[in-house]
Design a protein around this motif. Structure first.
Motif, PDB file in Angstrom:
ATOM      1  N   ASN A 139       0.814  -1.233   0.000  1.00  0.00           N
ATOM      2  CA  ASN A 139       0.000   0.000   0.000  1.00  0.00           C
ATOM      3  C   ASN A 139       0.844   1.279   0.000  1.00  0.00           C
ATOM      4  O   ASN A 139       0.283   2.371   0.121  1.00  0.00           O
ATOM      5  N   GLN A 140       2.158   1.150  -0.142  1.00  0.00           N
ATOM      6  CA  GLN A 140       2.983   2.344  -0.295  1.00  0.00           C
ATOM      7  C   GLN A 140       3.017   2.771  -1.766  1.00  0.00           C
ATOM      8  O   GLN A 140       2.669   1.999  -2.659  1.00  0.00           O
ATOM      9  N   THR A 141       3.432   4.016  -1.997  1.00  0.00           N
ATOM     10  CA  THR A 141       3.474   4.574  -3.356  1.00  0.00           C
ATOM     11  C   THR A 141       4.916   4.818  -3.763  1.00  0.00           C
ATOM     12  O   THR A 141       5.653   5.508  -3.059  1.00  0.00           O
ATOM     13  N   PHE A 142       5.303   4.228  -4.896  1.00  0.00           N
ATOM     14  CA  PHE A 142       6.636   4.418  -5.451  1.00  0.00           C
ATOM     15  C   PHE A 142       6.510   5.163  -6.774  1.00  0.00           C
ATOM     16  O   PHE A 142       5.684   4.796  -7.618  1.00  0.00           O
ATOM     17  N   VAL A 143       7.307   6.194  -6.963  1.00  0.00           N
ATOM     18  CA  VAL A 143       7.429   6.855  -8.256  1.00  0.00           C
ATOM     19  C   VAL A 143       8.743   6.387  -8.866  1.00  0.00           C
ATOM     20  O   VAL A 143       9.810   6.563  -8.270  1.00  0.00           O
ATOM     21  N   VAL A 144       8.665   5.775 -10.048  1.00  0.00           N
ATOM     22  CA  VAL A 144       9.837   5.187 -10.690  1.00  0.00           C
ATOM     23  C   VAL A 144      10.112   5.934 -11.987  1.00  0.00           C
ATOM     24  O   VAL A 144       9.264   5.948 -12.897  1.00  0.00           O
ATOM     25  N   GLY A 145      11.258   6.566 -12.070  1.00  0.00           N
ATOM     26  CA  GLY A 145      11.680   7.255 -13.281  1.00  0.00           C
ATOM     27  C   GLY A 145      12.684   6.407 -14.035  1.00  0.00           C
ATOM     28  O   GLY A 145      13.753   6.088 -13.511  1.00  0.00           O
ATOM     29  N   VAL A 146      12.342   6.012 -15.251  1.00  0.00           N
ATOM     30  CA  VAL A 146      13.215   5.161 -16.066  1.00  0.00           C
ATOM     31  C   VAL A 146      13.777   5.998 -17.208  1.00  0.00           C
ATOM     32  O   VAL A 146      13.014   6.546 -18.013  1.00  0.00           O
ATOM     33  N   CYS A 147      15.088   6.096 -17.290  1.00  0.00           N
ATOM     34  CA  CYS A 147      15.695   6.911 -18.336  1.00  0.00           C
ATOM     35  C   CYS A 147      15.497   6.271 -19.700  1.00  0.00           C
ATOM     36  O   CYS A 147      15.376   5.048 -19.819  1.00  0.00           O
ATOM     37  N   GLY A 148      15.441   7.108 -20.734  1.00  0.00           N
ATOM     38  CA  GLY A 148      15.252   6.598 -22.094  1.00  0.00           C
ATOM     39  C   GLY A 148      16.368   5.683 -22.540  1.00  0.00           C
ATOM     40  O   GLY A 148      16.170   4.796 -23.378  1.00  0.00           O
ATOM     41  N   GLU A 149      17.565   5.860 -21.959  1.00  0.00           N
ATOM     42  CA  GLU A 149      18.702   5.012 -22.308  1.00  0.00           C
ATOM     43  C   GLU A 149      18.449   3.563 -21.931  1.00  0.00           C
ATOM     44  O   GLU A 149      18.916   2.639 -22.623  1.00  0.00           O
ATOM     45  N   ALA A 150      17.708   3.326 -20.847  1.00  0.00           N
ATOM     46  CA  ALA A 150      17.390   1.954 -20.443  1.00  0.00           C
ATOM     47  C   ALA A 150      16.532   1.273 -21.494  1.00  0.00           C
ATOM     48  O   ALA A 150      16.726   0.089 -21.820  1.00  0.00           O
ATOM     49  N   ILE A 151      15.570   2.009 -22.034  1.00  0.00           N
ATOM     50  CA  ILE A 151      14.693   1.447 -23.064  1.00  0.00           C
ATOM     51  C   ILE A 151      15.481   1.235 -24.348  1.00  0.00           C
ATOM     52  O   ILE A 151      15.339   0.200 -25.022  1.00  0.00           O
ATOM     53  N   ALA A 152      16.345   2.183 -24.689  1.00  0.00           N
ATOM     54  CA  ALA A 152      17.171   2.040 -25.895  1.00  0.00           C
ATOM     55  C   ALA A 152      18.121   0.850 -25.781  1.00  0.00           C
ATOM     56  O   ALA A 152      18.489   0.245 -26.798  1.00  0.00           O
ATOM     57  N   ALA A 153      18.513   0.499 -24.554  1.00  0.00           N
ATOM     58  CA  ALA A 153      19.424  -0.623 -24.340  1.00  0.00           C
ATOM     59  C   ALA A 153      18.699  -1.966 -24.294  1.00  0.00           C
ATOM     60  O   ALA A 153      19.334  -2.998 -24.036  1.00  0.00           O
ATOM     61  N   GLY A 154      17.389  -1.961 -24.527  1.00  0.00           N
ATOM     62  CA  GLY A 154      16.637  -3.209 -24.560  1.00  0.00           C
ATOM     63  C   GLY A 154      16.237  -3.746 -23.205  1.00  0.00           C
ATOM     64  O   GLY A 154      15.952  -4.940 -23.066  1.00  0.00           O
ATOM     65  N   LYS A 155      16.170  -2.893 -22.176  1.00  0.00           N
ATOM     66  CA  LYS A 155      15.849  -3.332 -20.824  1.00  0.00           C
ATOM     67  C   LYS A 155      14.367  -3.218 -20.471  1.00  0.00           C
ATOM     68  O   LYS A 155      13.983  -3.523 -19.347  1.00  0.00           O
ATOM     69  N   LEU A 156      13.541  -2.781 -21.428  1.00  0.00           N
ATOM     70  CA  LEU A 156      12.134  -2.523 -21.106  1.00  0.00           C
ATOM     71  C   LEU A 156      11.415  -3.770 -20.612  1.00  0.00           C
ATOM     72  O   LEU A 156      10.652  -3.714 -19.636  1.00  0.00           O
TER      73      LEU A 156
END
Length: 449
Positions: free
Chosen positions: A25-42
């Motif tokens: 029930n806690q709230t986490f805000v997760v910011g994922v950099c575009g480089e992670a997606i470009a590196a195939g980590k999505l």
């Protein structure tokens, strides 16, 4: 399934359970950099976020798109421009940002929709909802530089995000905002994630980034003697920012750190910087004792202190595996409740990771240190030495000249720390009467003067 797997999995899963309970029930805000997606980590990031959400955590996911916009501009033959670490968004760059955001949103929603058998997403139902939750304003002209369509967060629709989270959905935000007149502004992932975390008073702000975290000595290169600082007090983080150059690029130490500090100062309990290059970094950071990246927190989470009655359950859970394998003599809950004032514990983030008890024998001016235990998750990090030193301090305060231990398996650990082996006949008479000759424990003594 192998016996080795069972032997490692069961204690590991039990060690994770306190965190599962704590974060529900806690709230986490997760910011994922575009480089992670470009590196195939999505795919792996989506799977881990789905797993975290399944354990009761409310998640707001903010994606970046810095490399994707740069690629769009390159394909159009348009030069990208930055100032003060922020992209200058002209008309062409705005179009590229909108195209990149649309494509990434599609890919992210698709990643959370997968449910193939024998994959981590099998059986998962993750609803991802987006919306115009961010109101923006223009950066304007700074030091003579017109940032055009680059913007800053003006307002966060807290009620809208909260209602969406309460429906069980994951909120997905792109780094875009709109003015009350409908004008679009290109924002940064870091500012959106920080502003949303502050507005929601989130329990955690987590940046999944290009860097592994903040090193103990940030000015020096990576080495065994310069590891990642896993827990950075807010005051130390502020001092570090003051003496470092401004973060202009994502790889600069101050780049993500400045946002973490801002969030913590504004009421977010903890902010994290973790690497996308390590598979499962989100799980390792959230559910493992020391995590994998750097956590900025307003106060130290680890505390060395004397135990209270509230710690009985935690002490039992810690020592139980060592009692089962014969390392420790079994103690009942009643015995620990009776003697809890004798115990010293190390608590980290609400979980007890080490303990020991001191049983004084004043007539012989000595005391027994018993039940010295360090969780397997924390071994090798000096917690045993910390507890030993506190027990020594307690013994000195009682006017004792020595402490002793009885052990069958860890004799060398004590010998390296100043203990000497003696004959069991050395024991105080009251303790000698309780000595278990069948167990044949070694008696080790350390002089305190």
């Amino acid at each position: 399934m192998s016996t080795v797997f069972n032997f490692t999995f069961v204690p590991w899963f039990r060690s994770v359970a306190p965190y599962i309970h704590k974060f529900r029930n806690q709230t986490f805000v997760v910011g994922v950099c575009g480089e992670a997606i470009a590196a195939g980590k999505l795919q792996s990031i989506a799977q881990d976020l789905a797993l975290i959400q399944s354990m009761g955590v409310k998640i707001v996911l903010v994606h970046g798109f810095r490399p994707q916009v740069s690629e769009q501009l390159r394909l159009k033959g348009h030069e990208e421009k930055y100032s003060h670490g922020v992209r200058i968004t002209d008309e062409v760059a705005l179009d590229c940002a909108q195209e990149a955001a649309g494509q990434l949103r599609y890919e992210i929603e698709a990643a959370f929709s997968q449910g193939l058998p024998n994959t981590p997403m099998a059986g998962a139902t993750v609803r991802v909802m987006s919306g115009n939750f961010i109101t923006a304003r223009p950066v304007g002209i700074v030091d003579g530089v017109d940032f055009q369509h680059s913007g800053l967060v003006r307002k966060v629709d807290v009620m809208g995000i909260t209602r969406t989270l309460d429906m069980g959905a994951m909120v997905l935000l792109s780094p875009f905002g709109f003015s009350p007149t409908g004008e679009a502004f290109n924002l940064t992932m870091e500012e959106v994630a920080t502003s949303v975390a502050i507005a929601l008073q989130a329990d955690k702000l987590i940046f999944v980034t290009e860097i592994p975290g903040i090193r103990v000595r940030p000015d020096e290169p990576e080495s065994d003697d310069n590891p990642i600082d896993t827990e950075l007090p807010l005051a130390a983080a502020e001092a570090l920012l003051e003496r470092m150059p401004a973060g202009q690029r994502p790889t600069d130490t101050a780049f993500y750190l400045q946002h973490c500090v801002k969030a913590c100062k504004a009421g977010v309990e903890r902010s994290h910087i973790i690497p996308f290059a390590v598979d499962g970094s989100l799980l390792l950071e959230i559910y493992v004792h020391d995590g994998i990246g750097t956590m900025i927190v307003d106060e130290k989470l680890e505390e060395l202190r004397e135990a209270t009655s509230d710690d009985v359950g935690g002490i039992l859970q810690l020592i139980e595996p060592f009692e089962r394998d014969g390392t420790l003599v079994k103690r009942s809950r009643t015995e620990i409740e009776r003697d809890v004032a004798n115990y010293t514990v190390i608590e980290h983030d609400g979980v007890i990771f080490a303990c020991a008890a001191l049983y004084p024998y004043p007539e012989a001016r000595t005391g027994e240190m018993a039940a010295l235990t360090v969780s397997p998750q924390a071994q090798g990090q000096g917690d045993g030495e910390k507890v030993l030193k506190r027990i020594e301090q307690r013994a000195r305060a009682l006017g004792l000249d020595s402490i002793f231990v009885l052990t069958t398996r860890t004799m060398h650990w004590f010998l390296k720390r100043g203990f000497q082996q003696v004959d069991p006949d050395w024991l105080p008479e009251a303790r000698k009467r309780k000595y278990n000759w069948d167990r044949r424990s070694q008696v080790l003594v350390k002089r305190l003067n």
